[in-house]
Design an enzyme around this catalytic site. Structure first.
Site, PDB file in Angstrom:
ATOM      1  CG  PHE A 150       4.685 -15.581  64.400  1.00 53.14           C
ATOM      2  CD1 PHE A 150       5.842 -15.788  63.711  1.00 53.14           C
ATOM      3  CD2 PHE A 150       4.348 -16.737  65.172  1.00 53.14           C
ATOM      4  CE1 PHE A 150       6.476 -17.007  63.317  1.00 53.14           C
ATOM      5  CE2 PHE A 150       5.133 -17.921  64.786  1.00 53.14           C
ATOM      6  CZ  PHE A 150       6.060 -17.986  63.802  1.00 53.14           C
ATOM      7  CG  ASP A 219       3.468 -13.233  71.124  1.00 56.83           C
ATOM      8  OD1 ASP A 219       4.612 -13.601  71.664  1.00 56.83           O
ATOM      9  OD2 ASP A 219       3.167 -14.137  70.042  1.00 56.83           O
ATOM     10  CE1 TYR A 244      11.075 -20.979  69.370  1.00 55.49           C
ATOM     11  CE2 TYR A 244       9.781 -21.830  70.894  1.00 55.49           C
ATOM     12  CZ  TYR A 244       9.750 -21.249  69.698  1.00 55.49           C
ATOM     13  OH  TYR A 244       8.499 -20.988  68.794  1.00 55.49           O
ATOM     14  CE  LYS A 245      10.569 -16.706  68.759  1.00 59.95           C
ATOM     15  NZ  LYS A 245      11.075 -17.187  67.458  1.00 59.95           N
ATOM     16  NE  ARG A 412      14.243 -14.181  61.719  1.00 62.65           N
ATOM     17  CZ  ARG A 412      13.462 -14.672  62.464  1.00 62.65           C
ATOM     18  NH1 ARG A 412      12.270 -13.978  62.892  1.00 62.65           N
ATOM     19  NH2 ARG A 412      13.574 -15.899  63.235  1.00 62.65           N
TER      20      ARG A 412
END
Lengths: 453, 453
Positions: A150, A219, A244-245, A412
């Site tokens: 990322f 991560d 937040y995911k 996705r």
């Protein structure tokens, strides 16, 4: 209960999917989330859904704790201990123990802290071993990561490598083992890939890193709350991740940071703010790090955001079977999505990007539009969203090697076993097939206009 | 309206104070805050009161924007632009222009960004001038600050100085001008002192810094929303500040960062996260800073906290006369508090720490317990808090020079002109006098047990 049986070769119906939901021990968890009517939400890997308890909990923090308690709530409402308290809720989801995790800041900032800490350890270890060679002569002078990690992780690593005389080396995922030579100081990886959903073998890569004298930073942005993670069993050195995911902590929720006990009393991070001080309220002039993971803190914790994250994490504590139960359902959801999409949609011009092998898969499924549909992924996803099937689109990476699937645009779809159902999987594919057969994605309103979030 | 006149020598009554409130053009603003019944809140300099609009606004962000809008709200609810939008609301309060400020992270982290940026500028300028001397031979190699600056600022400076070969030099407030020699690279100060409430002359010190080739960073934690600040007129280089004190943004609200236009397109900060990238959603492998102040951003913005801060700032937009009107009232409140305290309380063993001169005073008043009461400040403040008069206690600094008033413990009272009244000032002093004459502060329950927040 009527069990509706089918063979793998016959097409599954919505009733079959509903039967799977009826047998799903996690199905009652859905009631704890406020997913809007008419929405099939398959983007919990970008922003998790709102737990129904969170609205009241945040309102209490605003009106009662802040409004009535005012400054006193730092003590009386336990605000000051919230980074550690929320960290303790996170710990069992990632194979850590209470007292090893804090919630704080953003993933990017936490990565800056721990990568800086590892560079100091690498530099220090190096000095001890080699008697203080110059930066250019370091044996361990490489931070190794994946080219398609990322981007924010790579940006942070670029900054720190430039500052401290390390080289950031980026390789393809399949080349990591080979690239783990004794020049490597730090292996810095995202466990589950944000595009492909491919999952690394954390224990194996960490062991390989340690074998060459490198440290391993993981991560967990797409792992925490999505797949079982066992940081201690994998013997990882440092980990960061996002609230937040899959943890459903709210938009821009605080991130987290974990440090292995072998480093916890010695690691040094550069964002030396007062909340990480050994005695924050002694107001002493010199920085002295707090014992353990608390030194990873910097500024005043964001209480409203922390409250929402805590509420999100409390949902996990109610899952019978914990992360293993969630994983079992997650794999069934993604298996079913792949199966149905390949039965009904891929012939319209899509290919699976996500690994089929369970051990290599996170909790998302990505398909690339190919052939005549190669440039149409954005519009197709917009048409799906217009039908209430919310996934997301990620553009292909023009910098990827010619033979890499990273060059493909992708659709996705994230699957959150806490609230997604088998019926939703079926319905999502039904909508997707309808979008393709009707051609509605070709409408002008769905075509790409500008960069999107 | 009946004006109740008095001379300065006669004791003021509660009716006199109420008459001042009746004449106060800002008095109606109080209705926009939810201060609890029975509380006289004089700690808005630690945590501002809750604006009544904020509870509904946060609830909307939670239930509607997050719960219903889900990931779509990054665009449809304007989440992605919130750091800049909130920054634009902040700008007029600190003498900046729209587009120059962003809300993000914590004050400590923002200070790390801008101090790092100034060290790079100092290093760069140095290289150009002197042809690349080694760190030890730098002409500009000092970061100058005040010994009693808020500790987190000093901790951050210690970290960066150690990393980049600068020396952190700390002097007393009165020695700053003299210490601004041409060895100084950066002058880093907090505008209004967190203990004494003393305010620096930002324009004069910045000019003096520039005259010796140094840059000036100002921490506005106790200034923003409390006193008029004019960063552009003062020609400051960088500024940071906090959203949870006088700006009423909520506990741990996002902080802010400002950069003068002359640096805005060139400054480099090390926390190079994706939200500060020129194209965050292009997911390019290399970091490229966004134009202007946006490059000060790092990770995903904390939307719930940002929403509360935005709501707090919107109150300021409704103040007729803006910061000047607030300053006029603030000085009247602190003048009256000093006058009444000195008439009725200080004979019990207190001395004023805050400057009497308006030009040197922020929006708080600190008194030190002295003589027989020297060690009783904590208990006296606890007795006041038990009566609903919420100020705070700060222990003396044992590291201060022998002749410094910083060695004293202090009782600290913050005055927020948006919601504090003249009647509250009168009542606070009335309570304080009662605490002293009754001796109730001597009760066991008010004695110090452990470190407090």
């Amino acid at each position: 209960m009527v069990l509706i049986l089918r063979t793998m070769t016959s097409a599954m119906t919505l009733d079959h999917a509903r039967a799977l939901d009826a047998q799903d021990p996690l199905a009652p968890m859905r009631a704890q989330f406020a997913v809007p009517d008419g929405v099939i939400y398959l983007d919990g890997n970008s922003l998790g859904a709102l737990p129904t308890a969170t609205a009241a909990r945040v309102a209490q923090a605003v009106q009662h704790e802040w409004g009535q308690g005012l400054i006193r709530s730092w003590n009386t409402a336990g605000w000051i201990a919230s980074p550690q308290r929320v960290g303790d809720l996170m710990a069992p989801l990632i194979g850590a123990q209470a007292g090893q995790v804090v919630a704080a800041d953003s993933t990017s900032i936490n990565l800056y802290k721990v990568l800086h800490a590892t560079l100091l350890i690498a530099g220090g270890a190096h000095s001890v071993r080699a008697g203080g060679l110059k930066s250019s002569e370091k044996r361990h002078n490489i931070v190794l990561s994946e080219r398609s990690n990322f981007p924010t992780d790579l940006y942070i690593a670029q900054s720190l490598c430039a500052q401290h005389g390390f080289t950031l080396k980026l390789v393809e995922g399949g080349e990591l083992e080979q690239a783990l030579t004794d020049e490597v100081a730090v292996l810095m990886l995202t466990h589950v890939h944000y595009r492909s959903g491919r999952m690394h073998d954390m224990a194996a890569l960490t062991a390989r890193a340690h074998a060459v004298g490198a440290l391993a930073i993981w991560d967990l942005a797409h792992s925490a709350g999505a797949v079982p993670v066992d940081l201690l069993a994998a013997d990882a050195d440092f980990a960061v991740g996002c609230g937040y995911k899959y943890l459903n902590g709210g938009p821009g929720a605080p991130a987290f940071v974990w440090v292995h006990p072998r480093h916890a009393q010695t690691f040094a991070q550069p964002l030396t703010g007062w909340i990480g001080h050994a005695q924050p309220f002694a107001f002493t002039p010199d920085y002295a790090p707090a014992p353990g993971i608390t030194r990873a803190l910097c500024g005043t914790p964001p209480i409203l955001a922390m409250t929402a994250l805590e509420s999100g994490l409390q949902v996990f504590a109610q899952v019978a079977g914990g992360m293993q139960a969630l994983r079992t359902k997650s794999l069934k959801l993604t298996d079913l999505f792949i199966e149905l999409a390949e039965q009904r949609v891929t012939a319209h011009g899509f290919t699976l990007i996500t690994p089929r092998e369970h051990g290599l898969r996170g909790s998302q499924v990505s398909f690339a539009p190919i052939g005549a549909r190669e440039k149409d992924g954005y519009a197709i996803m917009q048409a799906l969203i217009a039908r209430g099937v919310i996934g997301d689109f990620r553009a292909g990476d023009a910098n990827a090697p010619a033979d890499s699937t990273d060059r493909h645009d992708i659709l996705r779809f994230g699957f959150a076993p806490l609230y997604n159902s088998f019926a939703e999987v079926w319905q999502a594919v039904e909508h997707w097939q309808a979008v393709m057969t009707s051609g509605e994605w070709q409408r002008a309103e769905f075509q790409r206009k500008a960069a999107v979030t």
